[in-house]
Design a protein around this motif. Sequence first.
Motif, PDB file in Angstrom:
ATOM      1  N   GLY A   1     -16.933 -21.897  33.325  1.00 21.59           N
ATOM      2  CA  GLY A   1     -18.246 -21.107  33.371  1.00 21.59           C
ATOM      3  C   GLY A   1     -18.937 -22.216  32.650  1.00 21.59           C
ATOM      4  N   TYR A   2     -19.948 -21.516  31.640  1.00 18.68           N
ATOM      5  CA  TYR A   2     -20.949 -22.532  30.695  1.00 18.68           C
ATOM      6  C   TYR A   2     -20.887 -21.940  29.358  1.00 18.68           C
ATOM      7  N   PRO A   3     -21.059 -22.960  28.557  1.00 17.21           N
ATOM      8  CA  PRO A   3     -21.208 -22.758  26.953  1.00 17.21           C
ATOM      9  C   PRO A   3     -22.684 -21.751  27.159  1.00 17.21           C
ATOM     10  N   PRO A   4     -22.955 -21.191  26.230  1.00 15.52           N
ATOM     11  CA  PRO A   4     -24.136 -20.087  26.276  1.00 15.52           C
ATOM     12  C   PRO A   4     -25.269 -21.020  25.995  1.00 15.52           C
ATOM     13  N   ALA A   5     -26.311 -20.760  26.937  1.00 15.33           N
ATOM     14  CA  ALA A   5     -27.645 -21.349  26.546  1.00 15.33           C
ATOM     15  C   ALA A   5     -28.247 -20.467  25.428  1.00 15.33           C
ATOM     16  N   MET A   6     -29.490 -21.096  24.834  1.00 14.21           N
ATOM     17  CA  MET A   6     -30.085 -20.611  23.691  1.00 14.21           C
ATOM     18  C   MET A   6     -30.741 -19.150  24.351  1.00 14.21           C
ATOM     19  N   PRO A   7     -30.555 -17.842  23.796  1.00 11.49           N
ATOM     20  CA  PRO A   7     -31.029 -16.809  24.296  1.00 11.49           C
ATOM     21  C   PRO A   7     -32.361 -16.953  24.306  1.00 11.49           C
ATOM     22  N   THR A   8     -33.231 -15.886  25.446  1.00 10.26           N
ATOM     23  CA  THR A   8     -34.503 -15.776  25.494  1.00 10.26           C
ATOM     24  C   THR A   8     -34.718 -14.450  24.789  1.00 10.26           C
ATOM     25  N   VAL A   9     -35.385 -14.476  23.533  1.00 16.17           N
ATOM     26  CA  VAL A   9     -35.364 -13.140  22.846  1.00 16.17           C
ATOM     27  C   VAL A   9     -36.906 -12.734  22.727  1.00 16.17           C
ATOM     28  N   GLU A  10     -37.017 -11.343  23.084  1.00 16.05           N
ATOM     29  CA  GLU A  10     -38.163 -10.838  22.719  1.00 16.05           C
ATOM     30  C   GLU A  10     -38.167  -9.408  22.011  1.00 16.05           C
ATOM     31  N   CYS A  11     -39.084  -9.069  21.181  1.00 21.19           N
ATOM     32  CA  CYS A  11     -39.056  -8.066  20.390  1.00 21.19           C
ATOM     33  C   CYS A  11     -40.410  -7.487  20.593  1.00 21.19           C
ATOM     34  N   TRP A  12     -40.312  -5.998  20.597  1.00 22.45           N
ATOM     35  CA  TRP A  12     -41.397  -5.075  20.372  1.00 22.45           C
ATOM     36  C   TRP A  12     -41.390  -4.009  19.556  1.00 22.45           C
ATOM     37  N   ALA A  13     -42.594  -3.662  19.004  1.00 24.16           N
ATOM     38  CA  ALA A  13     -42.569  -2.530  18.062  1.00 24.16           C
ATOM     39  C   ALA A  13     -43.004  -1.233  19.040  1.00 24.16           C
ATOM     40  N   ILE A  14     -42.220  -0.799  19.758  1.00 24.55           N
ATOM     41  CA  ILE A  14     -42.572   0.372  20.694  1.00 24.55           C
ATOM     42  C   ILE A  14     -42.673   1.782  19.902  1.00 24.55           C
ATOM     43  N   SER A  15     -42.035   1.885  18.684  1.00 26.84           N
ATOM     44  CA  SER A  15     -42.065   3.061  17.984  1.00 26.84           C
ATOM     45  C   SER A  15     -42.817   2.638  16.552  1.00 26.84           C
ATOM     46  N   TYR A  16     -43.940   1.930  16.781  1.00 25.79           N
ATOM     47  CA  TYR A  16     -44.625   1.415  15.287  1.00 25.79           C
ATOM     48  C   TYR A  16     -45.035   2.802  14.710  1.00 25.79           C
ATOM     49  N   PRO A  17     -44.852   2.858  13.386  1.00 30.22           N
ATOM     50  CA  PRO A  17     -44.159   2.007  12.539  1.00 30.22           C
ATOM     51  C   PRO A  17     -42.779   2.001  12.030  1.00 30.22           C
ATOM     52  N   GLN A  18     -42.003   2.763  12.843  1.00 34.08           N
ATOM     53  CA  GLN A  18     -40.700   3.078  12.521  1.00 34.08           C
ATOM     54  C   GLN A  18     -39.793   2.034  12.768  1.00 34.08           C
ATOM     55  N   ALA A  19     -39.652   1.283  13.877  1.00 33.81           N
ATOM     56  CA  ALA A  19     -38.624   0.219  14.234  1.00 33.81           C
ATOM     57  C   ALA A  19     -39.110  -0.687  15.070  1.00 33.81           C
ATOM     58  N   VAL A  20     -38.311  -1.914  15.121  1.00 31.60           N
ATOM     59  CA  VAL A  20     -38.444  -2.928  16.029  1.00 31.60           C
ATOM     60  C   VAL A  20     -37.272  -2.932  17.198  1.00 31.60           C
ATOM     61  N   ASN A  21     -37.424  -3.076  18.400  1.00 30.42           N
ATOM     62  CA  ASN A  21     -36.592  -3.369  19.461  1.00 30.42           C
ATOM     63  C   ASN A  21     -36.544  -4.531  20.117  1.00 30.42           C
ATOM     64  N   CYS A  22     -35.434  -5.180  20.116  1.00 34.25           N
ATOM     65  CA  CYS A  22     -35.276  -6.557  20.667  1.00 34.25           C
ATOM     66  C   CYS A  22     -34.245  -6.525  21.589  1.00 34.25           C
ATOM     67  N   SER A  23     -34.555  -7.496  22.750  1.00 32.08           N
ATOM     68  CA  SER A  23     -33.669  -7.803  23.717  1.00 32.08           C
ATOM     69  C   SER A  23     -33.572  -9.306  24.198  1.00 32.08           C
ATOM     70  N   TRP A  24     -32.521  -9.681  24.871  1.00 27.07           N
ATOM     71  CA  TRP A  24     -32.362 -10.923  25.075  1.00 27.07           C
ATOM     72  C   TRP A  24     -31.682 -11.140  26.503  1.00 27.07           C
ATOM     73  N   VAL A  25     -31.787 -12.415  26.951  1.00 30.95           N
ATOM     74  CA  VAL A  25     -31.259 -12.863  28.477  1.00 30.95           C
ATOM     75  C   VAL A  25     -30.626 -14.142  28.076  1.00 30.95           C
ATOM     76  N   LEU A  26     -29.748 -14.491  29.053  1.00 29.64           N
ATOM     77  CA  LEU A  26     -29.063 -15.927  28.943  1.00 29.64           C
ATOM     78  C   LEU A  26     -29.254 -16.649  30.317  1.00 29.64           C
ATOM     79  N   ASP A  27     -29.741 -17.770  30.524  1.00 30.51           N
ATOM     80  CA  ASP A  27     -29.906 -18.511  31.694  1.00 30.51           C
ATOM     81  C   ASP A  27     -29.690 -19.927  31.702  1.00 30.51           C
ATOM     82  N   PRO A  28     -28.656 -20.351  32.331  1.00 27.58           N
ATOM     83  CA  PRO A  28     -27.887 -19.651  33.386  1.00 27.58           C
ATOM     84  C   PRO A  28     -27.004 -18.574  32.608  1.00 27.58           C
ATOM     85  N   GLU A  29     -26.591 -17.581  33.406  1.00 31.53           N
ATOM     86  CA  GLU A  29     -25.412 -16.861  32.957  1.00 31.53           C
ATOM     87  C   GLU A  29     -24.241 -17.745  32.704  1.00 31.53           C
ATOM     88  N   PRO A  30     -23.580 -17.226  31.649  1.00 32.07           N
ATOM     89  CA  PRO A  30     -22.334 -18.252  31.391  1.00 32.07           C
ATOM     90  C   PRO A  30     -21.106 -17.782  32.011  1.00 32.07           C
TER      91      PRO A  30
END
Length: 305
Positions: free
Chosen positions: A103-132
């Motif tokens: 496989g591959y060593p992990p690449a730096m994650p591509t991260v994004e965060c959004w406050a979809i339920s402001y002002p209660q919480a922050v939700n984040c998600s990420w992807v790896l490219d290429p997949e390891p």
Amino acid sequence: MKWLWLVAFVAPACTVPYNGTAGSTGDGGRCTLQHGTLGTKVLLRCPAAAAGPAEWRRGGIVLGTYSAPGLALPNASLAHEGHYSCHHPATGETWATVCLQLGYPPAMPTVECWAISYPQAVNCSWVLDPEPLLDTDFVATYRHGVWGATETGECVRTGPRSCSFGDVQMFSLTPYVVNVTAVNPLGTASRLLPFLLENIIKPDPPEDLRVSPIPGETKKLLLEWRPPGSWPFPEYFPLKYRIRYAREEGSVTKTIGPYEQTSYTLTGVRPGTLHHIQVAAKDFTDSGEFSAWSLPASGMPWVEP
């Protein structure tokens, strides 16, 4: 501005039970799990051979006799994965078995965060490219401040590649920093994502969009919808909305708004024609970004009986 941090290491090999499948000599021994990077030269070692030669087999097929340090696989591909064994070149005694995963060593994650339920919480998600292509674990943390100002908190996992944290401070000029680290047997990589809370407000799309004819009105449609269910306090943190619509089989899409109410009378539509409508939401103070468009709803103006 974003700060990035990348660290890499190569993990040592570990051992797993060897079940006598492909590449086994049937001796019920143990298989040393070895990982390698796709597209590179991978070396399978036979410690018992020391500085001498060893016979290598795969799936019962003799690959040949190779001198130390071992069997080299140039430009390794997924076709090279599997069970290998090394043997005494004269007696055939099994010295070691190796289970190769690539496989591959992990690449730096591509991260994004959004406050979809402001002002209660922050939700984040990420992807790896290429997949390891190897089992990869993630550690997600956050802090309020860049370096050392506050304690690090856990961004609680909400899915395989997502997390959430709450207890956030509104209108703070001190950035939050989310750190997502990916770890697999070939290495590790981290991404730091700093942001101000109000800059990442992004509601979910409005819900329950309805398009209704208005009795007696051949060129009007009544649009009604609800704020997204994930937006916790619409009475205290109101949203504004924009609308886009198009005629059936029409090539032109029109966007209007924003409007503060959760209903709107669309005027000047073509009589007897089906129209497709969508709505998007944004924080009333114009912070952050508009949501994605809602699911479409369709309707036709009132037609005289």
